[in-house]
Motif scaffolding. Structure first.
Motif, PDB file in Angstrom:
ATOM      1  N   LEU A  26       0.829  -1.205   0.000  1.00 62.39           N
ATOM      2  CA  LEU A  26       0.000   0.000   0.000  1.00 62.39           C
ATOM      3  C   LEU A  26       0.864   1.255   0.000  1.00 62.39           C
ATOM      4  CD1 LEU A  26      -2.740  -1.031   2.600  1.00 62.39           C
ATOM      5  CD2 LEU A  26      -2.753  -1.359   0.132  1.00 62.39           C
ATOM      6  N   LEU A  27       1.911   1.242   0.795  1.00 60.24           N
ATOM      7  CA  LEU A  27       2.791   2.412   0.869  1.00 60.24           C
ATOM      8  C   LEU A  27       3.570   2.611  -0.428  1.00 60.24           C
ATOM      9  CD1 LEU A  27       4.080   2.027   4.523  1.00 60.24           C
ATOM     10  CD2 LEU A  27       2.309   3.583   3.671  1.00 60.24           C
ATOM     11  N   ASN A  28       3.957   1.519  -1.087  1.00 65.10           N
ATOM     12  CA  ASN A  28       4.670   1.614  -2.367  1.00 65.10           C
ATOM     13  C   ASN A  28       3.804   2.248  -3.450  1.00 65.10           C
ATOM     14  OD1 ASN A  28       6.994   0.514  -1.351  1.00 65.10           O
ATOM     15  ND2 ASN A  28       6.581  -1.544  -2.096  1.00 65.10           N
ATOM     16  N   LYS A  29       2.502   2.139  -3.319  1.00 69.69           N
ATOM     17  CA  LYS A  29       1.577   2.726  -4.291  1.00 69.69           C
ATOM     18  C   LYS A  29       1.131   4.124  -3.877  1.00 69.69           C
ATOM     19  CE  LYS A  29       1.423  -0.415  -7.402  1.00 69.69           C
ATOM     20  NZ  LYS A  29       1.873  -0.112  -8.750  1.00 69.69           N
ATOM     21  N   ASP A  30       1.843   4.694  -2.903  1.00 67.58           N
ATOM     22  CA  ASP A  30       1.548   6.041  -2.409  1.00 67.58           C
ATOM     23  C   ASP A  30       0.112   6.197  -1.918  1.00 67.58           C
ATOM     24  OD1 ASP A  30       4.125   7.022  -2.846  1.00 67.58           O
ATOM     25  OD2 ASP A  30       3.663   7.480  -4.942  1.00 67.58           O
ATOM     26  N   LEU A  31      -0.438   5.136  -1.351  1.00 68.00           N
ATOM     27  CA  LEU A  31      -1.771   5.221  -0.772  1.00 68.00           C
ATOM     28  C   LEU A  31      -1.642   5.792   0.631  1.00 68.00           C
ATOM     29  CD1 LEU A  31      -3.127   1.802  -2.000  1.00 68.00           C
ATOM     30  CD2 LEU A  31      -3.672   4.046  -2.902  1.00 68.00           C
ATOM     31  N   ASP A  32      -2.563   6.631   1.007  1.00 68.71           N
ATOM     32  CA  ASP A  32      -2.501   7.313   2.289  1.00 68.71           C
ATOM     33  C   ASP A  32      -2.996   6.381   3.394  1.00 68.71           C
ATOM     34  OD1 ASP A  32      -2.089   9.307   4.120  1.00 68.71           O
ATOM     35  OD2 ASP A  32      -4.011  10.290   3.733  1.00 68.71           O
ATOM     36  N   VAL A  33      -2.062   5.675   4.018  1.00 67.63           N
ATOM     37  CA  VAL A  33      -2.378   4.761   5.113  1.00 67.63           C
ATOM     38  C   VAL A  33      -1.821   5.382   6.378  1.00 67.63           C
ATOM     39  CG1 VAL A  33      -2.103   2.427   6.009  1.00 67.63           C
ATOM     40  CG2 VAL A  33      -2.199   2.800   3.537  1.00 67.63           C
ATOM     41  N   LEU A  34      -2.648   5.539   7.393  1.00 68.08           N
ATOM     42  CA  LEU A  34      -2.232   6.251   8.592  1.00 68.08           C
ATOM     43  C   LEU A  34      -1.176   5.501   9.406  1.00 68.08           C
ATOM     44  CD1 LEU A  34      -5.700   7.569   9.762  1.00 68.08           C
ATOM     45  CD2 LEU A  34      -3.909   8.828   8.587  1.00 68.08           C
ATOM     46  N   LYS A  35      -1.271   4.186   9.475  1.00 70.14           N
ATOM     47  CA  LYS A  35      -0.351   3.339  10.250  1.00 70.14           C
ATOM     48  C   LYS A  35      -0.007   3.950  11.606  1.00 70.14           C
ATOM     49  CE  LYS A  35       3.845   4.513   7.622  1.00 70.14           C
ATOM     50  NZ  LYS A  35       3.455   5.824   7.244  1.00 70.14           N
ATOM     51  N   GLU A  36      -1.055   4.328  12.335  1.00 67.45           N
ATOM     52  CA  GLU A  36      -0.913   5.033  13.602  1.00 67.45           C
ATOM     53  C   GLU A  36      -0.132   4.256  14.659  1.00 67.45           C
ATOM     54  OE1 GLU A  36      -1.808   8.175  14.703  1.00 67.45           O
ATOM     55  OE2 GLU A  36      -2.150   8.579  12.597  1.00 67.45           O
ATOM     56  N   MET A  42      -2.353  -2.807  16.058  1.00 63.38           N
ATOM     57  CA  MET A  42      -3.194  -2.353  17.163  1.00 63.38           C
ATOM     58  C   MET A  42      -4.199  -1.269  16.793  1.00 63.38           C
ATOM     59  SD  MET A  42      -0.131  -2.287  19.961  1.00 63.38           S
ATOM     60  CE  MET A  42      -1.074  -1.442  21.192  1.00 63.38           C
ATOM     61  N   CYS A  43      -4.049  -0.623  15.624  1.00 56.62           N
ATOM     62  CA  CYS A  43      -4.874   0.560  15.375  1.00 56.62           C
ATOM     63  C   CYS A  43      -5.955   0.385  14.303  1.00 56.62           C
ATOM     64  CB  CYS A  43      -3.986   1.747  15.008  1.00 56.62           C
ATOM     65  SG  CYS A  43      -3.214   1.652  13.383  1.00 56.62           S
ATOM     66  N   ALA A  44      -5.853  -0.573  13.454  1.00 58.99           N
ATOM     67  CA  ALA A  44      -6.844  -0.833  12.399  1.00 58.99           C
ATOM     68  C   ALA A  44      -6.870   0.204  11.294  1.00 58.99           C
ATOM     69  CB  ALA A  44      -8.244  -0.994  12.986  1.00 58.99           C
ATOM     70  N   THR A  45      -5.886   1.109  11.235  1.00 60.02           N
ATOM     71  CA  THR A  45      -5.892   2.117  10.175  1.00 60.02           C
ATOM     72  C   THR A  45      -5.397   1.546   8.850  1.00 60.02           C
ATOM     73  OG1 THR A  45      -3.731   2.961  10.876  1.00 60.02           O
ATOM     74  CG2 THR A  45      -5.678   4.075  11.749  1.00 60.02           C
ATOM     75  N   THR A 146     -16.726  12.760  21.838  1.00 57.32           N
ATOM     76  CA  THR A 146     -16.622  11.308  21.760  1.00 57.32           C
ATOM     77  C   THR A 146     -15.237  10.873  22.215  1.00 57.32           C
ATOM     78  OG1 THR A 146     -18.113  11.322  19.879  1.00 57.32           O
ATOM     79  CG2 THR A 146     -16.860   9.311  20.222  1.00 57.32           C
ATOM     80  N   ASP A 147     -15.164  10.245  23.379  1.00 58.13           N
ATOM     81  CA  ASP A 147     -13.875   9.817  23.929  1.00 58.13           C
ATOM     82  C   ASP A 147     -13.131   8.877  22.998  1.00 58.13           C
ATOM     83  OD1 ASP A 147     -14.208  11.312  26.197  1.00 58.13           O
ATOM     84  OD2 ASP A 147     -15.085   9.673  27.351  1.00 58.13           O
ATOM     85  N   THR A 148     -13.834   7.975  22.345  1.00 55.05           N
ATOM     86  CA  THR A 148     -13.151   6.975  21.527  1.00 55.05           C
ATOM     87  C   THR A 148     -12.561   7.563  20.251  1.00 55.05           C
ATOM     88  OG1 THR A 148     -15.234   6.380  20.459  1.00 55.05           O
ATOM     89  CG2 THR A 148     -14.544   5.042  22.337  1.00 55.05           C
ATOM     90  N   PHE A 149     -12.873   8.832  19.952  1.00 56.13           N
ATOM     91  CA  PHE A 149     -12.309   9.423  18.746  1.00 56.13           C
ATOM     92  C   PHE A 149     -10.850   9.800  18.941  1.00 56.13           C
ATOM     93  CE2 PHE A 149     -12.769  10.944  14.571  1.00 56.13           C
ATOM     94  CZ  PHE A 149     -11.922  12.020  14.448  1.00 56.13           C
ATOM     95  N   ARG A 150     -10.419   9.962  20.171  1.00 58.26           N
ATOM     96  CA  ARG A 150      -9.040  10.359  20.452  1.00 58.26           C
ATOM     97  C   ARG A 150      -8.123   9.168  20.219  1.00 58.26           C
ATOM     98  NH1 ARG A 150     -12.327  12.669  24.109  1.00 58.26           N
ATOM     99  NH2 ARG A 150     -12.470  14.909  24.026  1.00 58.26           N
ATOM    100  N   VAL A 151      -7.579   9.100  19.026  1.00 57.73           N
ATOM    101  CA  VAL A 151      -6.802   7.949  18.582  1.00 57.73           C
ATOM    102  C   VAL A 151      -5.631   7.657  19.498  1.00 57.73           C
ATOM    103  CG1 VAL A 151      -5.427   7.036  16.671  1.00 57.73           C
ATOM    104  CG2 VAL A 151      -7.499   8.326  16.196  1.00 57.73           C
ATOM    105  N   SER A 152      -4.850   8.656  19.860  1.00 56.10           N
ATOM    106  CA  SER A 152      -3.659   8.417  20.675  1.00 56.10           C
ATOM    107  C   SER A 152      -4.024   7.837  22.030  1.00 56.10           C
ATOM    108  CB  SER A 152      -2.857   9.702  20.847  1.00 56.10           C
ATOM    109  OG  SER A 152      -3.648  10.700  21.449  1.00 56.10           O
ATOM    110  N   GLU A 153      -5.149   8.267  22.602  1.00 55.25           N
ATOM    111  CA  GLU A 153      -5.581   7.700  23.883  1.00 55.25           C
ATOM    112  C   GLU A 153      -5.947   6.232  23.718  1.00 55.25           C
ATOM    113  OE1 GLU A 153      -8.656  10.022  25.715  1.00 55.25           O
ATOM    114  OE2 GLU A 153      -7.495  11.878  25.517  1.00 55.25           O
ATOM    115  N   TYR A 154      -6.538   5.887  22.590  1.00 60.66           N
ATOM    116  CA  TYR A 154      -6.905   4.493  22.343  1.00 60.66           C
ATOM    117  C   TYR A 154      -5.667   3.606  22.352  1.00 60.66           C
ATOM    118  CZ  TYR A 154      -8.332   0.259  19.972  1.00 60.66           C
ATOM    119  OH  TYR A 154      -8.544  -1.054  19.650  1.00 60.66           O
TER     120      TYR A 154
END
Length: 161
Positions: A26-36, A42-45, A146-154
């Motif tokens: 995905l990254l080789n195709k320059d697709l915007d993957v968050l990979k948080e 662990m993140c599902a991005t 929405t508490d669950t929106f805070r990605v870093s806290e998750y």
């Protein structure tokens, strides 16, 4: 030895070394993957669907399974691209429709516009704004509460568990 992976619906093919993960494709195709989470499963991005060739991928490990269980858009053919390693030929990956939102600022910049694609929650995959719908400030205010929106806290919570 290199293997070929096909990406749908963009109809592109990419080569990958045996035992390489789908995230690198995905990254080789320059697709915007968050990979948080940095590729730790662990993140599902980097959630994708395997249309064909699932037997050519490494089996789902325990961490990946736990992460997939919290994704609302999860299907039986769901995988995390960072965890799925290519072992054989014939892998066809379907990219989920929509755009994952990483922060409230991503949405703030779009207020007053119509969503060009579905806007999806980065962790659960839940629909935030449907394609074609107007992105409003009131919707942004709902997300701020929405508490669950805070990605870093998750990530902090999931790594402590």
């Amino acid at each position: 030895m290199a293997k070929t992976v096909r990406l749908e619906p963009i109809a592109q093919e990419s080569s990958i070394q045996t035992n390489g993960n789908l995230l690198s494709v995905l990254l080789n195709k320059d697709l915007d993957v968050l990979k948080e989470c940095g590729g730790r499963g662990m993140c599902a991005t980097c959630h994708i669907y395997v249309q064909d060739g699932a037997e050519s991928l490494t089996p789902i490990n325990r961490r990946e399974q736990r992460t997939l269980e919290v994704i609302t858009s999860c299907k039986p053919n769901s995988r995390l691209a960072c965890q799925a390693r290519v072992m054989g030929e014939g892998v066809v990956v379907e990219l989920p429709p929509g755009m994952y939102v990483n922060s409230l600022q991503d949405i703030e910049a779009l207020i007053g516009r119509r969503a060009e694609a579905n806007l999806l929650h980065p962790i659960t995959g839940a629909m935030l704004v449907e394609e074609g719908k107007l992105i409003t400030r009131s919707m942004l205010k709902q997300l701020e509460n929405t508490d669950t929106f805070r990605v870093s806290e998750y990530y902090t919570q999931s790594s402590e568990a």
